[in-house]
Design a protein around this motif. Sequence first.
Motif, PDB file in Angstrom:
ATOM      1  N   ARG A 158      38.690  64.959  88.899  1.00  0.00           N
ATOM      2  CA  ARG A 158      37.822  63.660  89.106  1.00  0.00           C
ATOM      3  C   ARG A 158      36.884  63.249  88.043  1.00  0.00           C
ATOM      4  O   ARG A 158      36.736  62.057  87.581  1.00  0.00           O
ATOM      5  CB  ARG A 158      37.323  63.762  90.463  1.00  0.00           C
ATOM      6  N   ALA A 159      36.193  64.602  87.777  1.00  0.00           N
ATOM      7  CA  ALA A 159      35.073  64.085  86.577  1.00  0.00           C
ATOM      8  C   ALA A 159      35.727  63.871  85.220  1.00  0.00           C
ATOM      9  O   ALA A 159      35.069  62.922  84.606  1.00  0.00           O
ATOM     10  CB  ALA A 159      34.182  65.528  86.557  1.00  0.00           C
ATOM     11  N   GLU A 160      36.851  64.393  85.075  1.00  0.00           N
ATOM     12  CA  GLU A 160      37.811  64.041  83.691  1.00  0.00           C
ATOM     13  C   GLU A 160      37.844  62.632  83.736  1.00  0.00           C
ATOM     14  O   GLU A 160      37.975  62.099  82.370  1.00  0.00           O
ATOM     15  CB  GLU A 160      38.949  64.934  83.564  1.00  0.00           C
ATOM     16  N   LYS A 161      38.347  61.801  84.812  1.00  0.00           N
ATOM     17  CA  LYS A 161      38.537  60.345  84.853  1.00  0.00           C
ATOM     18  C   LYS A 161      37.286  59.715  84.392  1.00  0.00           C
ATOM     19  O   LYS A 161      37.462  58.943  83.518  1.00  0.00           O
ATOM     20  CB  LYS A 161      38.996  60.263  86.229  1.00  0.00           C
ATOM     21  N   ASP A 167      31.189  65.839  76.917  1.00  0.00           N
ATOM     22  CA  ASP A 167      31.430  65.861  78.070  1.00  0.00           C
ATOM     23  C   ASP A 167      32.892  66.430  78.311  1.00  0.00           C
ATOM     24  O   ASP A 167      33.223  67.339  79.402  1.00  0.00           O
ATOM     25  CB  ASP A 167      31.055  64.892  78.769  1.00  0.00           C
ATOM     26  N   LEU A 168      33.777  65.815  77.540  1.00  0.00           N
ATOM     27  CA  LEU A 168      35.392  65.843  77.769  1.00  0.00           C
ATOM     28  C   LEU A 168      35.595  67.419  77.548  1.00  0.00           C
ATOM     29  O   LEU A 168      36.484  68.089  78.237  1.00  0.00           O
ATOM     30  CB  LEU A 168      36.181  64.901  77.115  1.00  0.00           C
ATOM     31  N   ASN A 169      35.023  68.099  76.424  1.00  0.00           N
ATOM     32  CA  ASN A 169      35.357  69.308  75.964  1.00  0.00           C
ATOM     33  C   ASN A 169      34.760  70.369  76.875  1.00  0.00           C
ATOM     34  O   ASN A 169      35.414  71.397  77.191  1.00  0.00           O
ATOM     35  CB  ASN A 169      34.644  69.553  74.495  1.00  0.00           C
ATOM     36  N   LYS A 170      33.771  70.098  77.450  1.00  0.00           N
ATOM     37  CA  LYS A 170      33.124  71.117  78.352  1.00  0.00           C
ATOM     38  C   LYS A 170      33.843  71.034  79.598  1.00  0.00           C
ATOM     39  O   LYS A 170      34.393  71.881  80.473  1.00  0.00           O
ATOM     40  CB  LYS A 170      31.642  70.693  78.743  1.00  0.00           C
ATOM     41  N   ALA A 218      36.215  73.887  81.537  1.00  0.00           N
ATOM     42  CA  ALA A 218      35.982  74.461  82.846  1.00  0.00           C
ATOM     43  C   ALA A 218      37.567  74.234  83.550  1.00  0.00           C
ATOM     44  O   ALA A 218      37.765  75.272  84.229  1.00  0.00           O
ATOM     45  CB  ALA A 218      35.005  73.333  83.658  1.00  0.00           C
ATOM     46  N   LYS A 219      38.172  73.191  83.238  1.00  0.00           N
ATOM     47  CA  LYS A 219      39.525  73.069  83.902  1.00  0.00           C
ATOM     48  C   LYS A 219      40.645  74.280  83.312  1.00  0.00           C
ATOM     49  O   LYS A 219      41.123  74.841  84.291  1.00  0.00           O
ATOM     50  CB  LYS A 219      40.139  71.630  83.371  1.00  0.00           C
ATOM     51  N   GLU A 220      40.387  74.804  82.104  1.00  0.00           N
ATOM     52  CA  GLU A 220      41.425  75.637  81.640  1.00  0.00           C
ATOM     53  C   GLU A 220      41.153  76.913  82.470  1.00  0.00           C
ATOM     54  O   GLU A 220      41.832  77.795  82.960  1.00  0.00           O
ATOM     55  CB  GLU A 220      40.941  76.149  80.229  1.00  0.00           C
ATOM     56  N   LYS A 221      39.894  77.360  82.727  1.00  0.00           N
ATOM     57  CA  LYS A 221      39.305  78.333  83.459  1.00  0.00           C
ATOM     58  C   LYS A 221      39.895  78.396  84.758  1.00  0.00           C
ATOM     59  O   LYS A 221      40.211  79.542  85.416  1.00  0.00           O
ATOM     60  CB  LYS A 221      37.661  78.558  83.552  1.00  0.00           C
ATOM     61  N   PHE A 255      45.288  62.658  90.484  1.00  0.00           N
ATOM     62  CA  PHE A 255      44.378  62.266  89.350  1.00  0.00           C
ATOM     63  C   PHE A 255      44.942  62.582  87.944  1.00  0.00           C
ATOM     64  O   PHE A 255      44.433  61.969  86.958  1.00  0.00           O
ATOM     65  CB  PHE A 255      42.973  63.221  89.704  1.00  0.00           C
ATOM     66  N   ASN A 256      45.653  63.651  87.759  1.00  0.00           N
ATOM     67  CA  ASN A 256      45.960  64.263  86.601  1.00  0.00           C
ATOM     68  C   ASN A 256      46.973  62.774  85.849  1.00  0.00           C
ATOM     69  O   ASN A 256      46.913  62.755  84.784  1.00  0.00           O
ATOM     70  CB  ASN A 256      46.980  65.426  86.653  1.00  0.00           C
ATOM     71  N   LEU A 257      47.796  62.196  86.579  1.00  0.00           N
ATOM     72  CA  LEU A 257      48.643  61.250  86.440  1.00  0.00           C
ATOM     73  C   LEU A 257      47.620  59.818  85.794  1.00  0.00           C
ATOM     74  O   LEU A 257      47.912  59.346  84.960  1.00  0.00           O
ATOM     75  CB  LEU A 257      49.443  60.755  87.327  1.00  0.00           C
ATOM     76  N   GLN A 258      46.900  59.646  86.686  1.00  0.00           N
ATOM     77  CA  GLN A 258      45.562  58.567  86.393  1.00  0.00           C
ATOM     78  C   GLN A 258      45.028  59.003  84.948  1.00  0.00           C
ATOM     79  O   GLN A 258      44.858  58.175  83.993  1.00  0.00           O
ATOM     80  CB  GLN A 258      44.783  58.543  87.189  1.00  0.00           C
ATOM     81  N   ASN A 259      44.579  60.140  84.712  1.00  0.00           N
ATOM     82  CA  ASN A 259      44.070  60.659  83.395  1.00  0.00           C
ATOM     83  C   ASN A 259      44.944  60.532  82.422  1.00  0.00           C
ATOM     84  O   ASN A 259      44.667  60.255  81.377  1.00  0.00           O
ATOM     85  CB  ASN A 259      43.363  61.849  83.681  1.00  0.00           C
ATOM     86  N   GLU A 260      46.115  60.864  82.764  1.00  0.00           N
ATOM     87  CA  GLU A 260      47.129  60.823  81.524  1.00  0.00           C
ATOM     88  C   GLU A 260      47.297  59.337  80.987  1.00  0.00           C
ATOM     89  O   GLU A 260      47.325  59.092  79.919  1.00  0.00           O
ATOM     90  CB  GLU A 260      48.425  61.273  81.938  1.00  0.00           C
TER      91      GLU A 260
END
Length: 160
Positions: A30-33, A43-46, A50-53, A117-122
């Motif tokens: 959600r934050a990624e969006k 912010d995207l890198n941070k 976090a997402k990878e972890k 959300f991943n589809l929206q972000n994509e």
Amino acid sequence: MNANQELFDKLIVNLEALVKGYRGLLGVVRAEKDILISASLDDLNKNNTAKEKMILELRKLEKERIQVVANLVQAEGISSVNPSLLELATRYQGVYGEKLRNMHSVLELLIKRVKEFNLQNEALVKSALSNITGAMNAIKDSLDENKTYQKKGKIENSVE
């Protein structure tokens, strides 16, 4: 089920950890969006870190869940090799079955939301890349030699 209560409890603890992990992942996507919309690279890198972890932790928990279920299946003498939570829920009646059904519903909903959300972000990323590619092409075209201003041009039949 008394002899296998410990295995069942381990499964419930694992499922609760998975629910917590997927809730965290949902917050991150959600934050990624919002970050993609604001175009903040730091912010995207941070957020990506976090997402990878979280994804690594969820993979670890999923492996643990598979092992606990395998142990439970073996201890209970269930013939299914890798039963779903709903299959296990039908095996256990009452509170135990209800708990498994509830955990399944929550996990299913969380995973569905993460995928949405991943589809929206994509789509946002693809749009941004398309805009960047268009801008780069426009810059490239403007930097190419412009024939109007080349030194070859002559003024013919000028009237003064």
